[in-house]
Design an enzyme around this catalytic site. Sequence first.
Site, PDB file in Angstrom:
ATOM      1  N   SER A 127     130.116  54.895  -4.929  1.00  0.00           N
ATOM      2  CA  SER A 127     130.939  54.741  -6.133  1.00  0.00           C
ATOM      3  C   SER A 127     131.698  53.414  -6.121  1.00  0.00           C
ATOM      4  O   SER A 127     131.894  52.791  -5.084  1.00  0.00           O
ATOM      5  CB  SER A 127     131.947  55.882  -6.224  1.00  0.00           C
ATOM      6  OG  SER A 127     131.308  57.126  -6.024  1.00  0.00           O
TER       7      SER A 127
HETATM    8  N1  SAH Z   1     130.941  59.829  -2.183  1.00  0.00           N
HETATM    9  C1  SAH Z   1     129.760  59.021  -2.102  1.00  0.00           C
HETATM   10  C2  SAH Z   1     129.113  58.847  -3.463  1.00  0.00           C
HETATM   11  C3  SAH Z   1     127.753  59.425  -3.431  1.00  0.00           C
HETATM   12  S1  SAH Z   1     126.924  59.650  -4.967  1.00  0.00           S
HETATM   13  C4  SAH Z   1     130.055  57.690  -1.428  1.00  0.00           C
HETATM   14  O1  SAH Z   1     131.224  57.417  -1.149  1.00  0.00           O
HETATM   15  O2  SAH Z   1     129.116  56.938  -1.139  1.00  0.00           O
HETATM   16  C5  SAH Z   1     126.848  61.410  -5.048  1.00  0.00           C
HETATM   17  C6  SAH Z   1     126.116  62.110  -3.942  1.00  0.00           C
HETATM   18  O3  SAH Z   1     126.091  63.485  -4.281  1.00  0.00           O
HETATM   19  C7  SAH Z   1     124.647  61.702  -3.763  1.00  0.00           C
HETATM   20  O4  SAH Z   1     124.448  61.249  -2.463  1.00  0.00           O
HETATM   21  C8  SAH Z   1     123.874  62.991  -4.035  1.00  0.00           C
HETATM   22  O5  SAH Z   1     122.739  63.160  -3.213  1.00  0.00           O
HETATM   23  C9  SAH Z   1     124.927  64.050  -3.744  1.00  0.00           C
HETATM   24  N2  SAH Z   1     124.674  65.345  -4.373  1.00  0.00           N
HETATM   25  C10 SAH Z   1     124.212  65.606  -5.620  1.00  0.00           C
HETATM   26  N3  SAH Z   1     124.130  66.944  -5.813  1.00  0.00           N
HETATM   27  C11 SAH Z   1     124.571  67.526  -4.668  1.00  0.00           C
HETATM   28  C12 SAH Z   1     124.717  68.888  -4.249  1.00  0.00           C
HETATM   29  N4  SAH Z   1     124.413  69.928  -5.040  1.00  0.00           N
HETATM   30  N5  SAH Z   1     125.176  69.118  -3.013  1.00  0.00           N
HETATM   31  C13 SAH Z   1     125.487  68.102  -2.176  1.00  0.00           C
HETATM   32  N6  SAH Z   1     125.371  66.813  -2.509  1.00  0.00           N
HETATM   33  C14 SAH Z   1     124.914  66.522  -3.746  1.00  0.00           C
END
Ligand code: SAH
Length: 214
Positions: free
Chosen positions: A62
Site C-alpha cells: 500500500s
Molecule cells: N498490508 C500489505 C498490503 C497487501 S495487499 C503490505 O503492507 O504490503 C493485500 C493482501 O491481502 C494481498 O497480499 C492479498 O493476497 C491478501 N488477501 C486478499 N484476500 C485475502 C484473504 N481472504 N485472506 C488473507 N489475505 C488476503
Amino acid sequence: MTSDEAERKMQFLFALRSRGVTDKRVLNAMEKIDRGAFVTGLFAERAYEDMPLPIPCGQTISQPSVVGLMTQALEVQPRDKVLEVGTGSGYQAAILSQLGRRVYTLERHRRLVQGAEAVFSQLRLTNITAIVADGSYGYPEQAPFDRILVSAAAEDPPGPLLAQLRPGGIMVLPVGQSDAVQHLIRVRRTETGYEYDELRSVRFVPLVEGLGQE
Ligand code: SAH
C-alpha cells in the site's frame, strides 16, 4: 546513513505529514521501519515515494500515506494484541509491531508469508506471527483482538472479524467493490454494539476467498 538517504527519509516523512499523518508514535514507527526492505526488484528504488508498488503474486504494497492514516485511525496501544488481514509484503504488520504488544497477520499466499517472515527476521521484529490462512475468518485461536486492520477490500465488514473484536476494540478496513470506489471505515465495538465512521475513499486489492495458488 549517507546524506542522500537522510534527505530521502526527510522527504518521506514530510510527505506523510502533509497527507495528514500527524500522530507522533506512528511517524516514529514509519521512520524506523525501512520500506525499502519490503520492496524488491525493479521497484525497490521507488520505495520512498508515496505510491503503492507491485509485490509478488500480483499484489501491492500500500501507499505509505494510506498505511499511516489507517494505522493512526487504529489508535494502537502498547499492550494491544493486533490482527492484520492481508500481510502482502509485511510492511503494514511491521509498523503495527512497533505500536502494539503482538501482531498476528494472515495472508492467503504462502509465498508472501515466507517473504514477509524473512524480512521480519532480518529486521529482528520478533513480535509478529504470519500465518497462511483465509483472513475473512479471522484467527479464532487468538481472538479476541484489541485492534484489527484489514489490508484488502471486502463488500462488507466480514462477520467473523466483527465477532473477534474485543468490546472497546477498533477495526479499520476498506469496504466496497474492487472495481469501484471503496471507503475506509472505522468500526468501534462498544458493550452493546458497533459504531461506524467513514474516513476517506481508497483503492485496495479485493479480499479473495480461499488460499492462493502459490
Ligand atoms: N498490508 C500489505 C498490503 C497487501 S495487499 C503490505 O503492507 O504490503 C493485500 C493482501 O491481502 C494481498 O497480499 C492479498 O493476497 C491478501 N488477501 C486478499 N484476500 C485475502 C484473504 N481472504 N485472506 C488473507 N489475505 C488476503
